[in-house]
Design an enzyme around this catalytic site. Structure first.
Site, short mmCIF file in Angstrom:
data_model
loop_
_atom_site.label_atom_id
_atom_site.label_comp_id
_atom_site.label_asym_id
_atom_site.label_seq_id
_atom_site.Cartn_x
_atom_site.Cartn_y
_atom_site.Cartn_z
N ARG A 27 12.12 -2.02 5.66
CA ARG A 27 11.97 -0.83 6.74
C ARG A 27 12.04 -1.40 8.20
NH1 ARG A 27 7.44 0.74 6.74
NH2 ARG A 27 6.54 -0.49 5.11
N TYR A 47 19.08 -0.53 2.70
CA TYR A 47 17.78 -1.26 2.08
C TYR A 47 16.91 0.12 1.65
CZ TYR A 47 13.03 -2.29 1.52
OH TYR A 47 11.80 -2.45 0.88
N GLY A 48 16.22 0.01 0.64
CA GLY A 48 15.55 0.99 -0.13
C GLY A 48 14.68 2.01 0.65
N LYS A 57 9.80 7.38 1.47
CA LYS A 57 9.14 7.44 2.68
C LYS A 57 9.58 8.55 3.51
CE LYS A 57 6.15 4.43 1.17
NZ LYS A 57 6.56 3.23 0.69
N HIS A 106 0.07 8.01 1.42
CA HIS A 106 0.53 6.80 0.84
C HIS A 106 -0.42 6.19 -0.16
CE1 HIS A 106 2.52 2.63 2.04
NE2 HIS A 106 2.91 3.13 0.97
N SER A 118 1.60 -1.25 2.92
CA SER A 118 2.68 -1.62 2.06
C SER A 118 2.36 -3.23 1.66
CB SER A 118 3.90 -1.60 2.97
OG SER A 118 4.26 -0.16 3.54
N CYS A 137 0.08 -4.22 -0.19
CA CYS A 137 -1.10 -4.68 -0.28
C CYS A 137 -1.62 -4.35 -1.61
CB CYS A 137 -2.04 -3.92 1.00
SG CYS A 137 -1.68 -4.81 2.35
N THR A 164 0.70 -0.85 -6.57
CA THR A 164 1.23 -0.84 -7.84
C THR A 164 0.59 -1.60 -8.66
OG1 THR A 164 3.55 -0.86 -6.58
CG2 THR A 164 3.38 -1.66 -9.22
N ASN A 165 -0.08 -2.81 -8.32
CA ASN A 165 -0.64 -3.50 -9.02
C ASN A 165 -1.99 -3.03 -9.63
OD1 ASN A 165 -0.04 -6.82 -9.51
ND2 ASN A 165 0.57 -5.86 -7.56
N ASP A 220 2.67 4.74 -5.54
CA ASP A 220 3.04 4.75 -4.10
C ASP A 220 2.58 6.10 -3.23
OD1 ASP A 220 4.07 3.04 -1.87
OD2 ASP A 220 5.74 4.25 -1.95
N ARG A 241 12.83 -6.26 -4.45
CA ARG A 241 12.04 -4.98 -5.22
C ARG A 241 12.54 -4.98 -6.56
NH1 ARG A 241 7.86 -2.00 -2.35
NH2 ARG A 241 7.47 -3.23 -0.37
N ARG A 285 -5.65 -5.57 3.83
CA ARG A 285 -6.01 -7.12 3.81
C ARG A 285 -6.84 -7.61 4.88
NH1 ARG A 285 -1.78 -10.20 0.90
NH2 ARG A 285 -0.52 -8.99 -0.41
N ASP A 290 -9.18 -7.48 -12.54
CA ASP A 290 -10.78 -7.52 -12.37
C ASP A 290 -11.13 -6.50 -11.22
OD1 ASP A 290 -11.69 -9.45 -14.15
OD2 ASP A 290 -10.60 -11.24 -12.97
N ASN A 291 -10.20 -6.00 -10.47
CA ASN A 291 -10.54 -4.93 -9.50
C ASN A 291 -11.31 -3.78 -10.36
OD1 ASN A 291 -9.62 -6.50 -7.33
ND2 ASN A 291 -7.53 -5.52 -7.54
P1 GTP Z 1 4.40 -1.19 -1.42
O1 GTP Z 1 5.31 -1.00 -2.52
O2 GTP Z 1 5.05 -1.96 -0.32
O3 GTP Z 1 3.79 0.01 -0.92
O4 GTP Z 1 3.38 -2.15 -1.97
P2 GTP Z 1 1.94 -2.23 -2.81
O5 GTP Z 1 0.71 -1.59 -2.23
O6 GTP Z 1 2.43 -1.28 -4.10
O7 GTP Z 1 1.62 -3.66 -3.21
P3 GTP Z 1 1.87 -4.40 -4.68
O8 GTP Z 1 0.77 -3.87 -5.78
O9 GTP Z 1 3.25 -4.61 -5.00
O10 GTP Z 1 1.38 -5.80 -4.19
C1 GTP Z 1 1.91 -6.62 -3.07
C2 GTP Z 1 1.37 -8.05 -3.26
O11 GTP Z 1 -0.10 -8.10 -3.19
C3 GTP Z 1 1.99 -8.60 -4.51
O12 GTP Z 1 2.46 -9.99 -3.81
C4 GTP Z 1 0.65 -9.02 -5.15
O13 GTP Z 1 0.72 -10.07 -5.99
C5 GTP Z 1 -0.42 -9.02 -4.11
N1 GTP Z 1 -1.58 -8.45 -4.66
C6 GTP Z 1 -1.85 -7.11 -5.41
N2 GTP Z 1 -3.14 -6.87 -5.78
C7 GTP Z 1 -3.98 -7.90 -5.46
C8 GTP Z 1 -5.24 -8.42 -5.70
O14 GTP Z 1 -5.99 -7.84 -6.40
N3 GTP Z 1 -5.42 -9.79 -5.00
C9 GTP Z 1 -4.73 -10.50 -4.69
N4 GTP Z 1 -5.02 -11.58 -4.07
N5 GTP Z 1 -3.44 -10.27 -3.95
C10 GTP Z 1 -2.89 -9.00 -5.01
C1 SPV Z 2 6.54 0.21 1.30
O1 SPV Z 2 6.94 -0.24 2.31
O2 SPV Z 2 5.29 0.98 1.65
C2 SPV Z 2 7.38 0.67 0.23
C3 SPV Z 2 8.74 0.15 0.32
O3 SPV Z 2 6.76 1.22 -0.68
S1 SPV Z 2 9.96 1.01 1.00
O4 SPV Z 2 10.49 2.15 -0.02
O5 SPV Z 2 10.66 0.11 1.67
O6 SPV Z 2 8.94 2.05 1.93
MN MN Z 3 4.95 2.01 -0.07
#
Ligand code: GTP
Ligand code: SPV
Ligand code: MN
Length: 595
Positions: free
Chosen positions: A71, A200-201, A209, A229, A251, A253, A256-257, A280, A377, A408, A504-505
């Site tokens: 973005r 780009y996405g 978004k 968000h 973003s 942070c 998704t995880n 998201d 992605r 973070r 573990d979260n």
């Molecule tokens: P957007 O799609 O950009 O909105 O991102 P998101 O918030 O969904 O982040 P995502 O879950 O894709 O994680 C982004 C990065 O953070 C990845 O490289 C993960 O490996 C890392 N990450 C996610 N959860 C954790 C965690 O609990 N601890 C650590 N150390 N890293 C994490």
């Molecule tokens: C973000 O950046 O928060 C994303 C990817 O989820 S994008 O679709 O590029 O905004």
């Molecule tokens: Mn996002």
């Protein structure tokens, strides 16, 4: 052939055709036959590469231009009639001035190309909370991504109906992908989005978004709901009951995880499960019972590839095994599959970097020594997700028990704390800060304030946005979700993350839910309710002791007073629409810290 009798849609599509003069216009009905033909065409032109169909059925690979990988916040505008309505955090230009600037760029830009008309629905078709958009684009990549990320085609037109003018008009043109000509422009007062010179996405999948956050946040403010968000997940208890949590992290942070986490053994063996509703974006409305309900407006996941692996996020990895579009990852030529940093420890040697250059030895030429782009992605269908919630398509959404903010932070923020009440929770969200990531162009790792993870996505004045949050709290009263803040990213003196994170979260989520049920005590501190270290379950965790947890929960008053200054600066920047209540919260926090 046009797929609708809706005159508002037909008139606007005609206007787009007259402006951009494509050679052909194709309406996307969402049928598999039509999508298959588009895929074949993209393979033929090299826009996409078909991957190993035995290992990755239905999966394809795409590279964007090298200058077009994230973005572009500096080139993203909110064009309202009055500058104050966009606010100081957003880039603003007068709508007419912006149009006068962009129209010459759009004029004739699809000559020799095809214009695809994509009707799409954000949210389940049939939900009273869903909203319709129509995107015109000259990119097959966009069509195929929108098919995964939204509900496209005839269902969307059905949702709109033949008479309604209530749809978001999105015009996207690749033009020549020039950086100087790249603009991502929202006109919230006109339900319109103009995007040009990107592929780009987040810049071009206009349902995401641009609509589901920037335009929708404005609609929510006007109509009494919220577009955030936020991920949405359900924690199922052994007795079968499920509690839902939404969480806003900036973003890249961890949304998704967290949304797809696999419970650690100590919870799994008791029968706890985690279900994904969204990763998201959350649209939240007050339901008939007065509680807050969330739907996920999307139909797929546009997730960060690097770091995704069998251990960190097996559910996401599994989700990408079929029908997925990979963007800017590396191409493993040995078996025609994909690779990214953190997938495993064996980067392929017979491979292409994310830019398409062949790997030559161990030094990658493309970008920071990485084989895949840090913001590479996957676009994967939600139905592939092994832990997809059975409520995913529930038109009324799921009731929200807790809302979580996080970012973070190497030091200041503890692992978790709870706000005193709703308005204090709104303060906590407004005070969010995080180190920047590769999800947007610009420096990475710099701490910046990112209120509610919405800094790049709020379609109106941030001060009014805080006021809207306060207003929602008033309406929800004692039925409001409880508000928390988490930080998975505290580091030790060597810069290593202390908390194991990922699955573990869940241990922290369990404390959060116990608080919501009044089942666990906490320490009342200056910043909010902080857990007693013993109440974070660390059973089965190697390397984490009670003392580690105590350290993770420590609140350093000096660091916090520093942080308060950062919030003061943010509020000053946002300006005089920051509600008095937010200043009162800030002052009260400073007083408590100074005691
Ligand atoms: P957007 O799609 O950009 O909105 O991102 P998101 O918030 O969904 O982040 P995502 O879950 O894709 O994680 C982004 C990065 O953070 C990845 O490289 C993960 O490996 C890392 N990450 C996610 N959860 C954790 C965690 O609990 N601890 C650590 N150390 N890293 C994490
Ligand atoms: C973000 O950046 O928060 C994303 C990817 O989820 S994008 O679709 O590029 O905004
Ligand atoms: Mn996002």
């Amino acid at each position: 052939m046009a797929l609708t009798n809706n005159k508002h849609v037909l008139d606007w599509v005609k206007e787009m055709e007259d402006l951009m003069t494509p050679d052909h216009v194709i309406w996307i009905d969402g049928s598999e036959a039509q999508l298959r033909a588009l895929r074949e065409q993209a393979f033929a032109t090299g826009e996409m590469t078909e991957l190993n169909q035995e290992k990755l059925p239905g999966c394809v690979l795409h590279h964007t231009a090298k200058n077009d990988v994230a973005r572009v916040e500096g080139r993203t505008f909110i064009c309202t009639k009055n500058k104050e309505d966009a606010g100081n955090i957003n880039n603003w230009m007068d709508p007419e001035e912006m149009k006068a600037k962009l129209i010459p760029m759009y004029t004739g830009c699809m000559k020799g190309r095809t214009m695809y008309v994509i009707p799409y629905c954000m949210g389940p078709v049939g939900s009273p909370y869903s909203k319709v958009g129509v995107e015109v684009t000259d990119s097959i990549y966009v069509v195929l991504n929108m098919d995964i990320m939204t509900r496209i085609g005839l269902g969307a037109l059905r949702q709109l109906g033949d008479e309604s003018n209530d749809f978001v008009r999105g015009q996207h043109a690749k033009a020549d992908i020039s950086e100087e000509g790249r603009y991502i422009v929202q006109f919230p007062e006109e339900n319109a989005i103009w995007s040009i010179n990107s592929g780009y996405g987040g810049n071009v999948l206009l349902g995401k978004k641009c609509f589901a956050l920037r335009i929708a946040s404005y609609q929510g403010m006007k109509e009494g709901w919220m577009a955030e968000h936020m991920l949405i997940l359900g924690v199922e208890f052994p007795n079968g009951e499920t509690k839902y949590i939404t969480a806003a992290f900036p973003s890249a942070c961890g949304k998704t995880n967290l949304a797809m986490l696999i419970p650690p053994e100590v919870y799994a063996k008791q029968g706890y499960k985690v279900w994904t509703v969204g990763d998201d974006i959350a649209w939240m409305h007050i339901g008939e019972d007065g509680r807050l309900y969330a739907i996920n407006p999307e139909n797929g996941f546009f997730g960060v590839a690097p770091g995704t692996n069998e251990k960190s996020n097996p559910n996401a990895l599994h989700t990408t095994m079929k029908g997925t579009i990979f963007t800017n990852v590396a191409h493993n030529l040995d078996d025609n599959t994909v690779w990214w940093e953190g997938l495993d420890k064996n980067p392929p040697e017979n491979a292409q970097e994310w830019t398409g250059v062949p790997v030559n030895g161990k030094e990658y030429v493309a970008n920071g020594g990485k084989l895949a782009h840090p913001n590479s992605r996957f676009t994967a269908p939600a139905v592939n997700c092994p832990c997809l919630s059975k409520e995913f398509n529930n038109p009324n959404g799921v009731p929200v028990t807790a809302m979580v903010f996080g970012g973070r932070r190497a030091k200041t923020a503890p692992l978790v704390y709870q706000s005193f009440d709703w308005n204090h929770g709104v303060y906590v969200g407004s005070a969010m800060a995080s180190e920047t990531t590769a999800a947007a162009t610009g420096a990475v790792g710099v701490v910046r304030r990112d209120p509610m993870a919405m800094r790049p996505f709020c379609g109106y004045n941030m001060g009014d946005y805080f006021a809207h949050w306060i207003e929602m709290g008033k309406k929800l009263g004692d039925k409001a979700p409880k508000i928390f803040n988490v930080n998975w990213f505290r580091t030790d003196d060597e810069g290593h993350f202390i908390w194991p994170g990922f699955g573990d979260n869940m241990r922290v989520l369990m404390w959060i839910l116990a608080r919501c049920e009044g089942k666990v005590d906490a320490n009342e501190t200056a910043i909010g309710y902080v857990p007693n270290a013993e109440d974070i379950n660390i059973e089965g965790l190697k390397d984490i002791t009670l003392d580690t947890v105590k350290g993770l929960l420590e609140v350093d008053k000096d660091l916090w007073l520093e942080d308060v200054k950062g919030v003061e600066e943010l509020y000053a920047q946002i300006g005089d629409r920051v509600p008095a209540e937010m200043h009162a919260q800030l002052n009260a926090l400073r007083d408590r810290l100074s005691k």
